[in-house]
Design an enzyme around this catalytic site. Structure first.
Site, PDB file in Angstrom:
ATOM      1  N   CYS A 164       0.758  -1.259  -0.118  1.00  0.00           N
ATOM      2  CA  CYS A 164       0.000   0.072   0.109  1.00  0.00           C
ATOM      3  C   CYS A 164       0.825   1.266   0.123  1.00  0.00           C
ATOM      4  O   CYS A 164       1.574   1.267  -0.931  1.00  0.00           O
ATOM      5  CB  CYS A 164      -0.981  -0.097   1.290  1.00  0.00           C
ATOM      6  SG  CYS A 164      -2.470   1.109   0.931  1.00  0.00           S
ATOM      7  N   HIS A 193      -4.110  -4.393  -0.120  1.00  0.00           N
ATOM      8  CA  HIS A 193      -3.551  -5.244   1.002  1.00  0.00           C
ATOM      9  C   HIS A 193      -3.744  -6.809   0.925  1.00  0.00           C
ATOM     10  O   HIS A 193      -4.762  -7.292   1.174  1.00  0.00           O
ATOM     11  CB  HIS A 193      -4.542  -4.568   2.302  1.00  0.00           C
ATOM     12  CG  HIS A 193      -4.086  -3.222   2.545  1.00  0.00           C
ATOM     13  ND1 HIS A 193      -2.981  -2.958   3.377  1.00  0.00           N
ATOM     14  CD2 HIS A 193      -4.751  -2.061   1.982  1.00  0.00           C
ATOM     15  CE1 HIS A 193      -3.157  -1.428   3.725  1.00  0.00           C
ATOM     16  NE2 HIS A 193      -3.991  -1.018   2.866  1.00  0.00           N
ATOM     17  N   GLU A 250      -2.966  -8.852   3.040  1.00  0.00           N
ATOM     18  CA  GLU A 250      -3.178  -9.325   4.290  1.00  0.00           C
ATOM     19  C   GLU A 250      -4.797  -9.284   4.627  1.00  0.00           C
ATOM     20  O   GLU A 250      -5.192  -9.665   5.706  1.00  0.00           O
ATOM     21  CB  GLU A 250      -2.367  -8.890   5.458  1.00  0.00           C
ATOM     22  CG  GLU A 250      -2.809  -7.311   5.815  1.00  0.00           C
ATOM     23  CD  GLU A 250      -2.122  -6.091   4.882  1.00  0.00           C
ATOM     24  OE1 GLU A 250      -2.353  -5.145   5.436  1.00  0.00           O
ATOM     25  OE2 GLU A 250      -1.719  -6.452   3.992  1.00  0.00           O
TER      26      GLU A 250
END
Length: 202
Positions: A79, A180, A182
């Site tokens: 990011c 992202h 995750e």
């Protein structure tokens, strides 16, 4: 061991937790010696480009980050951490980025909601190790109002948001994702697992 750079900004633990979910020993650290000894390094980031760059410099971790990239060990920017690899951003005029990748991060096109805060379809290059074992196309989760240039030879994935937007790059040992991983479910965890595999291979 994978070092997640702890420069005191945003929710850095989310990247660490994602790496741990795929079996990595991930350490959130601001210790240059730990970073130098790591098998791979992750630079996360949330918020504003200028604030993140100021925090990275104030923490003394910009040079260890440069050293990690130069060492040939796998390095992943996520990011804003991805955007910080470029020379600068329209979001923060006058604040220099790391300059590892050429070009400037620019505002997303007019006519779309900013920030892009949603799941979006990502189309990626076949054969990119970053996307090994990941469907093409694939849904990933984005939160951003700015994006790096799309015309680089190292862009390996794109999404459409008012036009083509760079979603990921891969240059030698350097990887970066605008989304992202995750927060992107099974596919995002697979991408992190691919990064961990590269760290083990290195």
């Amino acid at each position: 061991m994978i070092a997640v750079l702890d420069y005191g900004i945003g929710n850095l633990r989310s990247a660490q937790k994602g790496l741990e979910k795929v079996g990595a020993h991930a350490e959130l650290t601001d210790d240059p010696d730990v970073i130098a000894a790591a098998d791979g390094v992750v630079l996360p980031g949330v918020g504003a480009f200028g604030r993140c760059m100021d925090a990275l410099r104030a923490s003394g971790l910009e040079q260890p980050a440069h050293d990690a990239v130069a060492s040939g060990r796998p390095f992943l920017g996520i990011c804003i951490g991805f955007q910080m690899l470029y020379g600068g951003s329209e979001e923060s005029p006058g604040v220099e980025g790391m300059g590892v990748l050429p070009g400037k991060v620019r505002l997303l096109p007019d006519g779309v909601k900013r920030p892009q805060m949603q799941w979006n379809v990502v189309r990626h290059d076949e054969g990119s190790p970053l996307f090994a074992e990941i469907d093409e196309p694939v849904w990933m989760y984005f939160v951003h109002s700015y994006a790096p240039p799309d015309d680089s030879e190292w862009v390996v994935a794109r999404c459409n948001y008012g036009g083509q937007v760079a979603a990921a790059v891969h240059r030698a040992n350097l990887w970066g994702t605008q989304f992202h991983p995750e927060k992107s479910g099974k596919a995002g965890l697979q991408l992190l697992a691919n990064f961990v595999a590269a760290c083990r291979g290195a």
